[in-house]
Design a protein around this motif. Structure first.
Motif, PDB file in Angstrom:
ATOM      1  N   ASN A 166      -2.038  10.671  -7.509  1.00 50.53           N
ATOM      2  CA  ASN A 166      -0.842   9.991  -8.011  1.00 50.53           C
ATOM      3  C   ASN A 166      -0.613   8.680  -7.260  1.00 50.53           C
ATOM      4  OD1 ASN A 166       1.542   9.341  -9.246  1.00 50.53           O
ATOM      5  ND2 ASN A 166       2.763  10.682  -7.969  1.00 50.53           N
ATOM      6  N   PHE A 193      -2.611  11.432  -2.501  1.00 50.44           N
ATOM      7  CA  PHE A 193      -1.599  10.394  -2.221  1.00 50.44           C
ATOM      8  C   PHE A 193      -0.238  11.083  -2.248  1.00 50.44           C
ATOM      9  CE2 PHE A 193      -5.069   8.805  -4.913  1.00 50.44           C
ATOM     10  CZ  PHE A 193      -5.668   7.910  -4.044  1.00 50.44           C
ATOM     11  N   THR A 194       0.049  11.878  -1.235  1.00 55.02           N
ATOM     12  CA  THR A 194       1.113  12.882  -1.340  1.00 55.02           C
ATOM     13  C   THR A 194       2.523  12.351  -1.155  1.00 55.02           C
ATOM     14  OG1 THR A 194       1.624  15.141  -0.692  1.00 55.02           O
ATOM     15  CG2 THR A 194       1.114  13.600   1.091  1.00 55.02           C
ATOM     16  N   GLY A 195       2.701  11.190  -0.527  1.00 55.84           N
ATOM     17  CA  GLY A 195       4.057  10.705  -0.243  1.00 55.84           C
ATOM     18  C   GLY A 195       4.787  11.702   0.638  1.00 55.84           C
ATOM     19  N   ALA A 231      -4.031  10.237   6.502  1.00 53.45           N
ATOM     20  CA  ALA A 231      -5.424   9.870   6.205  1.00 53.45           C
ATOM     21  C   ALA A 231      -5.501   8.914   5.026  1.00 53.45           C
ATOM     22  CB  ALA A 231      -6.224  11.132   5.880  1.00 53.45           C
ATOM     23  N   ASP A 232      -6.528   8.091   5.067  1.00 55.53           N
ATOM     24  CA  ASP A 232      -6.843   7.211   3.941  1.00 55.53           C
ATOM     25  C   ASP A 232      -7.702   8.017   2.968  1.00 55.53           C
ATOM     26  OD1 ASP A 232      -7.975   5.323   2.201  1.00 55.53           O
ATOM     27  OD2 ASP A 232      -7.943   3.772   3.758  1.00 55.53           O
ATOM     28  N   ALA A 233      -7.298   8.039   1.702  1.00 55.74           N
ATOM     29  CA  ALA A 233      -8.028   8.829   0.700  1.00 55.74           C
ATOM     30  C   ALA A 233      -9.500   8.419   0.623  1.00 55.74           C
ATOM     31  CB  ALA A 233      -7.371   8.660  -0.660  1.00 55.74           C
ATOM     32  N   LEU A 248       9.165  12.428 -11.838  1.00 54.19           N
ATOM     33  CA  LEU A 248       7.943  13.219 -12.001  1.00 54.19           C
ATOM     34  C   LEU A 248       8.195  14.716 -11.890  1.00 54.19           C
ATOM     35  CD1 LEU A 248       5.366  11.005 -10.091  1.00 54.19           C
ATOM     36  CD2 LEU A 248       5.602  11.307 -12.545  1.00 54.19           C
ATOM     37  N   ASN A 292       0.677   6.491   4.877  1.00 50.96           N
ATOM     38  CA  ASN A 292       1.942   5.960   5.385  1.00 50.96           C
ATOM     39  C   ASN A 292       2.513   6.951   6.408  1.00 50.96           C
ATOM     40  OD1 ASN A 292       4.561   5.171   5.835  1.00 50.96           O
ATOM     41  ND2 ASN A 292       5.190   5.184   3.684  1.00 50.96           N
ATOM     42  N   GLU A 346       0.816  -1.211   0.000  1.00 53.56           N
ATOM     43  CA  GLU A 346       0.000   0.000   0.000  1.00 53.56           C
ATOM     44  C   GLU A 346       0.856   1.270   0.000  1.00 53.56           C
ATOM     45  OE1 GLU A 346      -2.600  -0.005   3.381  1.00 53.56           O
ATOM     46  OE2 GLU A 346      -4.358   0.264   2.097  1.00 53.56           O
ATOM     47  N   ALA A 401       6.038  16.000  -2.577  1.00 54.51           N
ATOM     48  CA  ALA A 401       6.681  16.691  -3.706  1.00 54.51           C
ATOM     49  C   ALA A 401       5.672  17.487  -4.540  1.00 54.51           C
ATOM     50  CB  ALA A 401       7.434  15.683  -4.573  1.00 54.51           C
ATOM     51  N   PHE A 402       4.524  16.890  -4.866  1.00 55.93           N
ATOM     52  CA  PHE A 402       3.501  17.642  -5.606  1.00 55.93           C
ATOM     53  C   PHE A 402       2.960  18.779  -4.730  1.00 55.93           C
ATOM     54  CE2 PHE A 402       2.840  14.370  -8.932  1.00 55.93           C
ATOM     55  CZ  PHE A 402       2.550  15.185 -10.002  1.00 55.93           C
TER      56      PHE A 402
HETATM   57  N1  SAM Z   1       2.473  11.757  -4.983  1.00 54.51           N
HETATM   58  C1  SAM Z   1       3.695  11.298  -4.379  1.00 54.51           C
HETATM   59  C2  SAM Z   1       4.884  11.563  -5.277  1.00 54.51           C
HETATM   60  O1  SAM Z   1       4.690  11.916  -6.450  1.00 54.51           O
HETATM   61  O2  SAM Z   1       6.041  11.425  -4.832  1.00 54.51           O
HETATM   62  C3  SAM Z   1       3.626   9.839  -3.919  1.00 54.51           C
HETATM   63  C4  SAM Z   1       2.950   8.919  -4.854  1.00 54.51           C
HETATM   64  S1  SAM Z   1       3.092   7.211  -4.421  1.00 54.51           S
HETATM   65  C5  SAM Z   1       2.964   6.485  -6.009  1.00 54.51           C
HETATM   66  C6  SAM Z   1       1.542   6.834  -3.714  1.00 54.51           C
HETATM   67  C7  SAM Z   1       1.378   7.220  -2.240  1.00 54.51           C
HETATM   68  O3  SAM Z   1       0.024   6.950  -1.884  1.00 54.51           O
HETATM   69  C8  SAM Z   1       2.231   6.421  -1.269  1.00 54.51           C
HETATM   70  O4  SAM Z   1       2.968   7.325  -0.483  1.00 54.51           O
HETATM   71  C9  SAM Z   1       1.228   5.620  -0.407  1.00 54.51           C
HETATM   72  O5  SAM Z   1       1.617   5.527   0.937  1.00 54.51           O
HETATM   73  C10 SAM Z   1      -0.029   6.453  -0.560  1.00 54.51           C
HETATM   74  N2  SAM Z   1      -1.300   5.723  -0.437  1.00 54.51           N
HETATM   75  C11 SAM Z   1      -1.619   4.480  -0.862  1.00 54.51           C
HETATM   76  N3  SAM Z   1      -2.916   4.202  -0.626  1.00 54.51           N
HETATM   77  C12 SAM Z   1      -3.443   5.311  -0.029  1.00 54.51           C
HETATM   78  C13 SAM Z   1      -4.728   5.648   0.459  1.00 54.51           C
HETATM   79  N4  SAM Z   1      -5.750   4.793   0.385  1.00 54.51           N
HETATM   80  N5  SAM Z   1      -4.914   6.864   0.994  1.00 54.51           N
HETATM   81  C14 SAM Z   1      -3.887   7.759   1.087  1.00 54.51           C
HETATM   82  N6  SAM Z   1      -2.633   7.485   0.649  1.00 54.51           N
HETATM   83  C15 SAM Z   1      -2.408   6.283   0.098  1.00 54.51           C
END
Ligand code: SAM
Length: 287
Positions: free
Chosen positions: A218, A152-154, A199-201, A131, A175, A92, A157-158
């Motif tokens: 993303n 889904f900010t990680g 938070a969970d999206a 990206l 995460n 995830e 960066a965005f």
């Molecule tokens: N947007 C960021 C970037 O460009 O660096 C990170 C993108 S990464 C592909 C996806 C992110 O979504 C991960 O950090 C992961 O932990 C998070 N993620 C996965 N499922 C999620 C959910 N249900 N709700 C919120 N975040 C989630």
């Protein structure tokens, strides 16, 4: 442009750029939209370097070759570590495990992207330098003062990039390690308009937000399943940027048409594997 390609890790440093008329042809290691094929002169002194991707002071190699890793490490003063992936991007949190081939045993580093600083930890939170151009493209399309949601900010960066023009950016990730780095990066870049959220999206729609002008999605493997939630969070006429992994052009159009009748533009962002690529759909929300 050279700096951009370097930041994205796709500048081919084994070949010499070539002037052509009023242009300069820059060699790349990966297919990019608009690139042309041509012959370029090899730089013999760099030909020995193993293929790698750069993320800040870390080089990620594809081959388990510690000797080559040591050569790579000494080729550039900015490098502190050479890593080898020990797993695919998984789970995830979209993270992967690494083995250290050379240098300081760490997966943490600082990435400079268009003047912004992002501290990343490749083993604990997702980050892709590739990206960088995409983040700038979205920023350039924004109006001042927008309300933005990065679902889904990680490590942010965005969110932190878009905060330059936004009025406010809500940045969510489930995460905890990513949100920890996000908070650190908000401070590092002195952004006062980014709100970090663990938070969970899937739960965001229930939090009673005022509608957003722009939503960033993303999570290429699974974002399409959150599209209806994103459309509900976006204002009429607002924009969703949906990043999706696909194997056919327009694969997500039927899903998109279920939530909006507005304009949709699809572009390739980068190749993923033979026959699969990351696409971005810029979607105007009209109900
Ligand atoms: N947007 C960021 C970037 O460009 O660096 C990170 C993108 S990464 C592909 C996806 C992110 O979504 C991960 O950090 C992961 O932990 C998070 N993620 C996965 N499922 C999620 C959910 N249900 N709700 C919120 N975040 C989630």
């Amino acid at each position: 442009m050279r700096r951009r390609l370097l930041e994205e890790g796709i500048l081919d440093r084994r070949h010499r750029p070539r002037p052509e008329g009023e242009s300069i042809l820059l060699p790349v290691t990966d297919e990019i939209p608009g690139a042309v094929r041509c012959r370029l002169e090899a730089l013999p002194e760099r030909a020995e370097l193993p293929r790698h991707e750069l993320v800040g002071g870390i080089a990620i190699m594809q081959d388990d070759d510690p000797e080559a890793a040591r050569v790579l490490l000494s080729s550039r003063p900015s490098l502190h570590t050479v890593l080898l992936p020990a797993s695919p991007v998984e789970g995830e949190y979209r993270t992967r495990r690494f083995d250290v081939l050379a240098g300081t045993p760490t997966t943490r580093t600082r990435v400079i992207e268009y003047g912004l600083r992002f501290d990343v930890d490749l083993a604990h939170a997702y980050f892709s330098a590739r990206l960088a151009t995409e983040r700038q493209r979205v920023l350039e399309g924004m109006s001042d003062g927008e309300r933005v949601l990065d679902m889904f900010t990680g490590v942010g960066a965005f969110a932190i990039t878009l905060a330059e023009r936004a009025g406010i950016v809500f940045a969510a990730d489930l995460n905890p390690a990513a949100v920890h780095l996000l908070i650190h990066n908000i401070t590092l870049n002195r952004r006062e308009n980014v709100v970090p959220m663990l938070a969970d999206a899937a739960h965001l729609a229930r939090l009673g937000f005022a509608p957003f002008d722009r939503v960033i999605m993303n999570l290429p493997m699974a974002a399409p399943q959150f599209l209806a939630a994103a459309a509900g969070l976006c204002r009429e006429g607002g924009m969703i940027h949906l990043y999706a992994l696909q194997g056919g052009e327009g694969e997500y159009f039927p899903l998109i048409r279920a939530v909006t009748s507005g304009e949709v533009a699809e572009r390739m962002v980068r190749t993923y594997s033979p026959g699969k690529w990351h696409a971005v759909y810029d979607i105007i929300v009209e109900r």
